[in-house]
Motif scaffolding. Structure first.
Motif, mmCIF file in Angstrom:
data_model
loop_
_atom_site.group_PDB
_atom_site.id
_atom_site.type_symbol
_atom_site.label_atom_id
_atom_site.label_comp_id
_atom_site.label_asym_id
_atom_site.label_seq_id
_atom_site.Cartn_x
_atom_site.Cartn_y
_atom_site.Cartn_z
ATOM 1 N N CYS A 115 -3.688 -22.242 0.794
ATOM 2 C CA CYS A 115 -4.975 -23.219 1.302
ATOM 3 C C CYS A 115 -5.910 -23.277 1.652
ATOM 4 O O CYS A 115 -6.977 -23.174 0.989
ATOM 5 C CB CYS A 115 -3.965 -23.781 2.414
ATOM 6 S SG CYS A 115 -2.954 -25.822 1.782
ATOM 7 N N SER A 116 -6.047 -21.645 2.494
ATOM 8 C CA SER A 116 -7.128 -21.073 2.763
ATOM 9 C C SER A 116 -8.269 -20.748 1.033
ATOM 10 O O SER A 116 -9.550 -21.085 1.264
ATOM 11 C CB SER A 116 -6.820 -20.315 2.788
ATOM 12 O OG SER A 116 -6.559 -21.160 4.661
ATOM 13 N N LEU A 117 -7.221 -20.353 0.477
ATOM 14 C CA LEU A 117 -8.385 -19.830 -0.968
ATOM 15 C C LEU A 117 -8.497 -20.671 -1.880
ATOM 16 O O LEU A 117 -9.868 -21.053 -2.149
ATOM 17 C CB LEU A 117 -7.204 -18.432 -1.992
ATOM 18 C CG LEU A 117 -7.382 -18.631 -3.394
ATOM 19 C CD1 LEU A 117 -8.468 -17.793 -3.085
ATOM 20 C CD2 LEU A 117 -6.288 -17.843 -3.338
ATOM 21 N N GLY A 118 -7.926 -22.206 -2.185
ATOM 22 C CA GLY A 118 -7.763 -23.639 -2.156
ATOM 23 C C GLY A 118 -8.720 -24.114 -1.709
ATOM 24 O O GLY A 118 -10.047 -24.378 -2.681
ATOM 25 N N VAL A 119 -9.363 -24.085 -0.401
ATOM 26 C CA VAL A 119 -10.621 -24.853 0.156
ATOM 27 C C VAL A 119 -11.709 -23.575 0.180
ATOM 28 O O VAL A 119 -12.435 -24.782 -0.351
ATOM 29 C CB VAL A 119 -10.009 -24.733 2.246
ATOM 30 C CG1 VAL A 119 -11.541 -25.713 2.747
ATOM 31 C CG2 VAL A 119 -8.872 -25.872 2.072
ATOM 32 N N SER A 120 -11.335 -22.603 -0.353
ATOM 33 C CA SER A 120 -12.657 -21.839 -0.252
ATOM 34 C C SER A 120 -13.255 -21.340 -1.712
ATOM 35 O O SER A 120 -14.569 -22.760 -2.308
ATOM 36 C CB SER A 120 -12.159 -20.479 -0.412
ATOM 37 O OG SER A 120 -13.212 -19.793 -0.347
ATOM 38 N N MET A 121 -11.999 -22.384 -2.490
ATOM 39 C CA MET A 121 -12.684 -21.821 -4.299
ATOM 40 C C MET A 121 -13.684 -23.784 -4.194
ATOM 41 O O MET A 121 -14.347 -23.951 -5.512
ATOM 42 C CB MET A 121 -11.548 -21.126 -5.179
ATOM 43 C CG MET A 121 -11.154 -20.045 -4.804
ATOM 44 S SD MET A 121 -9.491 -19.534 -6.040
ATOM 45 C CE MET A 121 -10.864 -19.870 -7.767
ATOM 46 N N TYR A 122 -12.720 -24.628 -3.807
ATOM 47 C CA TYR A 122 -12.820 -26.224 -4.271
ATOM 48 C C TYR A 122 -14.503 -26.680 -3.316
ATOM 49 O O TYR A 122 -15.398 -26.862 -4.183
ATOM 50 C CB TYR A 122 -11.951 -26.599 -4.075
ATOM 51 C CG TYR A 122 -12.102 -28.014 -3.218
ATOM 52 C CD1 TYR A 122 -12.792 -29.129 -3.749
ATOM 53 C CD2 TYR A 122 -11.677 -28.264 -1.430
ATOM 54 C CE1 TYR A 122 -13.213 -30.357 -2.657
ATOM 55 C CE2 TYR A 122 -12.390 -29.297 -1.059
ATOM 56 C CZ TYR A 122 -13.025 -30.713 -0.911
ATOM 57 O OH TYR A 122 -13.429 -31.310 -0.743
#
Length: 205
Positions: A115-122
């Motif tokens: 989730c954290s990786l997704g939030v960062s990349m989004y």
């Protein structure tokens, strides 16, 4: 195009993380926990309800935070719920749901990281934020005496309370999502997403 691709991958990772959170059975982030609870109450599938409700919030973003709108806003609003449902169905088909707490916690930790990786990349490519994320940003701008942290926290608390009273699952995963994602997102901002964006800048130069 690179920024758009990073944003698209971010939404995929974010949806995957949400699905893993749900599979762990320890509570999702506050907004998705509310979406899942309310979708059960009204009898509409989570993915469809997520899109409908987010479109409602989009009206607020359109009126008070138009500069936060971009392609990322549209992708997150219309497709995140379906991405999460897609991955959840895969996990549910392949794996047995974790039963005891000792097996649920590692699954939840994986969900937190993804989730954290997704939030960062989004979010980092700056091509639009979701209607829900924009609420805290709008409040931070309109209420200068209140910091962004408390704007975000108040919104998450409201979502968690709605989820709880609607019969949804609010647990340790919800708490960790509220307080633990920030530092991990910051880590991925520095070590993953910013480096991808810097590669774009070097290519342009």
């Amino acid at each position: 195009m690179r920024r758009i691709l990073i944003m698209l991958l971010g939404n995929v990772f974010l949806g995957m993380g949400v699905s893993i959170f749900k599979f762990a059975g320890l509570g999702n982030d506050a907004y998705n926990a509310m979406m899942m609870a309310l979708s059960d109450v009204v009898g509409i599938p989570y993915a469809r309800f997520f899109a409908i409700f987010s479109v409602g919030l989009f009206v607020i973003e359109l009126i008070a935070g138009r500069h936060f709108i971009g392609l990322g806003t549209i992708i997150n609003t219309l497709f995140l719920g379906y991405i999460a449902t897609f991955f959840y169905n895969i996990w549910d088909f392949i794996f047995t749901k974790p039963g005891v707490l000792l097996t649920r916690i590692p699954v939840m930790v994986i969900g937190v990281i993804i989730c954290s990786l997704g939030v960062s990349m989004y979010q980092r490519p700056d091509v639009g934020v979701s209607p829900y994320d924009s609420l805290s940003l709008i409040m931070d701008k309109k209420l200068p005496k209140i910091s962004y942290f408390w704007c975000r926290m108040s919104n998450d608390v409201i979502c968690a309370l709605v989820a709880y009273f609607a019969g949804g699952l609010v647990g340790i995963g919800t708490v960790i999502a509220a307080f633990g994602l920030g530092p991990i997102v910051h880590f991925f901002n520095i070590h993953v997403t910013d480096k991808l964006l810097q590669t774009e800048k070097h290519s342009e130069n």
